[in-house]
Design an enzyme around this catalytic site. Sequence first.
Site, PDB file in Angstrom:
ATOM      1  N   SER A 158     -10.216   0.165   7.309  1.00 42.07           N
ATOM      2  CA  SER A 158      -9.413   0.048   6.130  1.00 42.07           C
ATOM      3  C   SER A 158      -8.796  -1.130   5.357  1.00 42.07           C
ATOM      4  CB  SER A 158      -8.490   1.169   5.921  1.00 42.07           C
ATOM      5  OG  SER A 158      -9.216   2.573   6.019  1.00 42.07           O
ATOM      6  N   LYS A 171       0.836  -1.119  -0.042  1.00 46.00           N
ATOM      7  CA  LYS A 171      -0.175  -0.159   0.155  1.00 46.00           C
ATOM      8  C   LYS A 171       0.911   1.044  -0.081  1.00 46.00           C
ATOM      9  CE  LYS A 171      -3.796   2.316   2.551  1.00 46.00           C
ATOM     10  NZ  LYS A 171      -4.483   2.040   3.691  1.00 46.00           N
ATOM     11  N   SER A 188      -9.600   2.138   3.203  1.00 45.98           N
ATOM     12  CA  SER A 188      -8.628   2.771   2.221  1.00 45.98           C
ATOM     13  C   SER A 188      -7.514   1.947   1.427  1.00 45.98           C
ATOM     14  CB  SER A 188      -7.825   3.910   2.916  1.00 45.98           C
ATOM     15  OG  SER A 188      -6.988   3.395   3.862  1.00 45.98           O
TER      16      SER A 188
END
Length: 466
Positions: free
Chosen positions: A172, A79, A148
């Site tokens: 997330s 990420k 997210s």
Amino acid sequence: MSSLTRLTLAQVAQKLKAREVSAVEVLDACLTQVRSTEKQISAYVCVLEDQARAAAHATDADIRGRWKGPLHGVPVAVKDLYDIAGVPTTASSPAHELDAQQDPARVRRLQDAGAVILGKTHTHEFAYGRITPKSRNPRDPGRTPGGSSGGSAATVAACCVYLATGTDTGGSVRIPSSMCNTVGLKQPTVGRVHGAGVSSLSWSLDHPGPITRTVEDTALMLQVMAGFDPADPRSLDEPVPSYAEGLGQGVKGLRWGVPKNYFFDRVDPEVESAVRAAIDQLKELGAELVEVEVPMAEQIIPVKFGIMLPEASAYHRTMLRESPELYTADVRILLELGDLVTATDYLQAQRVRTLMQRAVAEMYQRIDVLIAPTLPIPAARSGEEVHTWPDGTVEALVMAYTRFTSFGNVTGLPTLNLPCGFSKDGLRSACRSGRPLDEKTLLRAGLAYEKATTWHQRHPELIGAG
């Protein structure tokens, strides 16, 4: 889609260990899948093909001499909040671009285990949202992948990589895992996985975590990620157990808490039906079901926002004052709102959080695992911002998606998203929360259900279509 990319992490690891395939062949299969799907799902900020190929060649030479374990030679996505030496960390925002000078411990552990970093995935800007607008859901590109960590979940679900890293401040890791039909573990217990070298949203609530396609793969990735890091003040200096040991013992003897309050309030009927069916199946497998009242549940959302808003604003204070125009409107509004939270309100939220943690710990004296829906509603269509309930009530998606997931962040408990069914308009996933420092029991419980179902084996139909 190559049959190689459909394998689980555990399966491809065995092929690499036996030298039935090379790390370069595995990487090439994954890169082909990325090229085939990226226009549809836009999961990546950048694909590090040259770096990955060099690492794969080096890995093949290593495997011939010494196999480092199940991540050796396996492509992984990171990420774009995690630093990687020499690669910009953008947090999917023009307001933030940092070139890390060194790899943080969590990335270094992956590399030391032989993992091949394929690229960095999109996040909702600064992880401050629940839809990851730059990415799309591989099961239906017209829908959000969640956020997210939307890019990470999307690329794992699309069989572009076998595992990816995420972060979780209010859901997330678990929200996109639920929407994309992957397994997502919100950092085990707070501090179990080191947090240095990642762009923060809320210091008190941030949790890293793995995203994979099976519970076994999650255990294998967690084994590498977990451990003490002196650079992280929250890191736990505790022994890391063998997560694979005893993983297949089943559910007999485990006490499963079924909440009487909160987690089944205002839930899509298909969501509740799927989770109730999962509970019934667990009972058939020998689980002991215990009805529980979740204490102080009405305080979960107020406490989460009372902590997250001011902490995020503190982190972004300088950048927001110098370049507010570089932030997207939704993130800028939240950051400005955080400046209005008083120190008194912030400290009160922390105090209530402590009281809640104590009360929940008492609840866990009666149970081993809590089972509940991850989300109350399915994945929304791209561009939607609210959900309208049958009675006409309108709920903002950011509130709906974090209503249940925030429990794990506020309490700090390890929480696992596990696929438990499909419907005509989205996915249905259940979450399990376990006791502090007892990720093993949580993973054991998840694997028992996973083995009795096939939800995790269903790959997106659109993937590889062009």
